[in-house]
Design an enzyme around this catalytic site. Structure first.
Site, PDB file in Angstrom:
ATOM      1  N   GLU A 278      -5.216   1.631   3.060  1.00 45.27           N
ATOM      2  CA  GLU A 278      -5.051   0.499   3.951  1.00 45.27           C
ATOM      3  C   GLU A 278      -5.008   1.244   5.644  1.00 45.27           C
ATOM      4  O   GLU A 278      -5.588   0.387   6.564  1.00 45.27           O
ATOM      5  CB  GLU A 278      -3.638  -0.294   3.842  1.00 45.27           C
ATOM      6  CG  GLU A 278      -3.567  -1.569   4.761  1.00 45.27           C
ATOM      7  CD  GLU A 278      -3.037  -1.458   5.918  1.00 45.27           C
ATOM      8  OE1 GLU A 278      -3.131  -2.286   6.928  1.00 45.27           O
ATOM      9  OE2 GLU A 278      -2.280  -0.400   6.361  1.00 45.27           O
ATOM     10  N   GLU A 279      -4.221   2.148   5.766  1.00 43.12           N
ATOM     11  CA  GLU A 279      -4.053   2.803   6.891  1.00 43.12           C
ATOM     12  C   GLU A 279      -5.324   3.284   7.677  1.00 43.12           C
ATOM     13  O   GLU A 279      -5.622   3.238   8.933  1.00 43.12           O
ATOM     14  CB  GLU A 279      -2.866   3.775   6.804  1.00 43.12           C
ATOM     15  CG  GLU A 279      -1.606   3.521   6.591  1.00 43.12           C
ATOM     16  CD  GLU A 279      -0.860   2.498   7.688  1.00 43.12           C
ATOM     17  OE1 GLU A 279      -1.630   1.989   8.631  1.00 43.12           O
ATOM     18  OE2 GLU A 279       0.108   2.130   7.470  1.00 43.12           O
TER      19      GLU A 279
ATOM     20  N   ASP B 156      -0.607   4.371   0.765  1.00 46.48           N
ATOM     21  CA  ASP B 156      -0.984   5.500   1.627  1.00 46.48           C
ATOM     22  C   ASP B 156      -0.329   5.101   3.168  1.00 46.48           C
ATOM     23  O   ASP B 156       0.296   4.165   3.155  1.00 46.48           O
ATOM     24  CB  ASP B 156      -2.402   5.099   2.071  1.00 46.48           C
ATOM     25  CG  ASP B 156      -2.865   4.103   2.659  1.00 46.48           C
ATOM     26  OD1 ASP B 156      -2.526   2.948   2.137  1.00 46.48           O
ATOM     27  OD2 ASP B 156      -3.381   4.214   3.991  1.00 46.48           O
TER      28      ASP B 156
ATOM     29  N   ASP C  89       6.397   0.819   5.825  1.00 52.29           N
ATOM     30  CA  ASP C  89       5.199   0.719   5.808  1.00 52.29           C
ATOM     31  C   ASP C  89       4.187   1.550   5.140  1.00 52.29           C
ATOM     32  O   ASP C  89       3.803   2.811   5.676  1.00 52.29           O
ATOM     33  CB  ASP C  89       4.632   0.843   7.385  1.00 52.29           C
ATOM     34  CG  ASP C  89       3.161   0.292   7.668  1.00 52.29           C
ATOM     35  OD1 ASP C  89       2.564  -0.371   6.726  1.00 52.29           O
ATOM     36  OD2 ASP C  89       2.644   1.095   8.596  1.00 52.29           O
TER      37      ASP C  89
ATOM     38  N   HIS D  57       4.239   3.767  12.353  1.00 55.77           N
ATOM     39  CA  HIS D  57       3.318   4.396  13.044  1.00 55.77           C
ATOM     40  C   HIS D  57       3.641   5.350  14.124  1.00 55.77           C
ATOM     41  O   HIS D  57       2.942   5.988  14.682  1.00 55.77           O
ATOM     42  CB  HIS D  57       1.854   3.541  13.469  1.00 55.77           C
ATOM     43  CG  HIS D  57       1.336   2.704  12.489  1.00 55.77           C
ATOM     44  ND1 HIS D  57       0.109   2.345  12.747  1.00 55.77           N
ATOM     45  CD2 HIS D  57       1.571   2.449  11.252  1.00 55.77           C
ATOM     46  CE1 HIS D  57      -0.359   1.540  11.706  1.00 55.77           C
ATOM     47  NE2 HIS D  57       0.455   1.490  10.808  1.00 55.77           N
TER      48      HIS D  57
ATOM     49  N   HIS E 279       0.850  -1.228  -0.116  1.00 54.99           N
ATOM     50  CA  HIS E 279       0.013   0.010  -0.104  1.00 54.99           C
ATOM     51  C   HIS E 279       0.761   1.044  -0.093  1.00 54.99           C
ATOM     52  O   HIS E 279       2.057   1.245   0.487  1.00 54.99           O
ATOM     53  CB  HIS E 279      -1.053  -0.075   0.976  1.00 54.99           C
ATOM     54  CG  HIS E 279      -0.415   0.043   2.432  1.00 54.99           C
ATOM     55  ND1 HIS E 279      -0.018   1.194   3.139  1.00 54.99           N
ATOM     56  CD2 HIS E 279       0.086  -0.929   3.289  1.00 54.99           C
ATOM     57  CE1 HIS E 279       0.531   1.041   4.446  1.00 54.99           C
ATOM     58  NE2 HIS E 279       0.656  -0.240   4.433  1.00 54.99           N
TER      59      HIS E 279
END
Length: 454
Positions: free
Chosen positions: A156-157, A92, A123, A423, A90
């Site tokens: 996705e996030e 995003d 990520d 994150h 992903h």
């Protein structure tokens, strides 16, 4: 690394990979228009699409998904009769949080201490670059022996389910013999790992209202029901004194019987302050891979700066509940909602809104694709054996794909090892992990094609 031709090719491609990841990280592709412009995600999607076209992919398309974001699709045909492998990543990313806490700007890939720092570097923009490296290495060493589909998700996030809904409406699009999800990570740097389980999640917003408006705390405090105090009491009901999640009706005593996570290593990885205890009971692996975990991720309340002596009439919070395999996320949502309604004090009015949900996932690590990956990782990691671990995070697409394509094997690998701090501020990727996992993925594709040809 070994002198394997694939390894040598990937090593030679690493400068290009860094340049491309620099370009991709520069897009502020947070899939929340309230935080960053939608144009940033659209520009990142176009970059991914152009990269696929440059590699010879056909039918490259920007898919408008029901949640208002775009996923990028492309197809690279392989030899006649070859199996089809779907590669997922992903583009995003999570918001950068407090940009002042970043040592270097979050959207500028910066090399420091042997790692590349930037939001999305691990990520999962790095995961997309990993796929490109693997395919390029194969092209330079006899060709890609399988047909390849690539899907790069755009939300996705956010957990809003756009790609899952699109796939369900177009089930023929992502059909594959096996699927490689490039969005997890090794248990630690240098230890080849596949992820065997994922926790699911549900995300709720709860609002409490107690008064028609704020009141002077000197005139009314002590009798007027304070919505913020009610919210604090309600949120406290979600944990026992030792920190164990306590949602009415939700089991919290499951055990993890695989690879264990030593407490001291976890404290170091999580950067727990000296003297501060871990929460919950059981092994660390029990707590983060096999049991539910509630987290309050946001509260709407007056800021300390500029606060007035008022009894608050309303308060709002956002709650994330991670759901282990064996628990249905929909049922967990119902239990959490019921808990919030039942435990709100003083008759406060309760409104609950669901803003995201994804089911947990369990992979079959005895499948032939995992054997092919184990052989590939053994070479890429110079003789080390592949391990399997759980992952506390969620990838809702996994269950959608397993339901749509029950015969497909699903493997989960990636760049999000503990040092990556995904994150969080100062997210980074290890270029050595990017290199080794790209080699492993290339060798896996070659091994998998050979296994299907037998």
């Amino acid at each position: 690394m070994t002198a394997h031709p694939i390894s040598e090719t990937v090593a030679s491609l690493m400068p290009r990979a860094k340049a491309e990841l620099t370009e991709l990280v520069a897009f502020q592709s947070v899939a929340d228009p309230a935080v960053f412009p939608k144009s940033e995600c659209e520009a990142a999607a176009s970059w991914v699409a152009d990269a696929l076209r440059a590699e010879g992919f056909q039918d490259v398309a920007l898919l408008d998904t029901p949640d208002g974001t775009q996923s990028v699709y492309g197809f690279l045909p392989g030899p006649a009769g070859a199996p089809t492998v779907l590669l997922y990543a992903h583009y995003d990313v999570q918001p950068p949080l407090d940009e002042s806490a970043w040592v270097s700007p979050p959207f500028e890939l910066t090399e420091r201490d042997g790692r590349w720092f930037g939001r999305g570097s691990a990520d999962c923009k790095g995961g997309f670059i990993m796929h490109l490296l693997a395919l390029r290495a194969l092209k330079a060493n006899g060709g890609v022996p399988v047909s390849v589909k690539v899907i790069a998700e755009g939300s996705e996030e956010q957990g809003t389910g756009g790609l899952e809904q699109y796939a369900q409406a177009h089930p023929e699009l992502l059909v594959a013999d096996t699927i490689v999800i490039g969005d997890t990570g090794n248990f630690r740097v240098g230890l080849p790992t596949v992820t065997s389980t994922l926790r699911g999640m549900t995300m709720l917003r709860v609002r409490l209202d107690t008064l028609e408006g704020n009141l002077h705390s000197g005139q009314f405090g002590g009798a007027a029901p304070d919505a913020l105090a009610a919210m604090i009491q309600l949120l406290a009901s979600l944990r026992a004194e030792d920190g164990t999640t306590t949602v009415d009706g939700l089991t919290t005593d499951e055990k993890w019987d695989g690879l264990q996570y030593p407490q001291e290593q976890f404290r170091q990885d999580a950067k727990v302050l000296d003297g501060v205890e871990l929460i919950g009971t059981g092994t660390v692996a029990d707590r983060i891979w096999a049991r539910p975990a509630v987290t309050v991720i946001g509260i709407d309340c007056p800021a300390v700066v500029g606060a007035t002596p008022s009894v608050q009439s309303s308060a709002r919070a956002q709650i994330s509940l991670r759901v282990p395999p064996g628990v249905d996320a929909g049922e967990a949502t119902k239990l959490l909602t019921a808990h919030l309604r039942a435990h709100a004090p003083w008759g406060a009015r309760v409104a609950v809104e669901q803003v995201g949900q994804g089911q947990p996932f369990r992979a079959d690590i005895t499948s032939p694709a995992y054997t092919a990956m184990a052989d590939a990782m053994r070479i890429a990691y110079e003789g080390q054996e592949m391990q399997s671990s759980g992952m506390g995070g969620s990838i809702p697409l996994c269950n959608a794909l397993s339901e749509l394509y029950p015969e497909a094997e699903i493997l989960l690998i990636g760049l999000s090892e503990p040092e990556a701090q995904i994150h969080a501020v100062n997210e980074s990727v290890s270029p050595e992990e990017l290199e080794r996992l790209s080699v492993a993925e290339a060798l896996f594709l070659r091994n998998y094609a050979a296994s299907k040809a037998v």
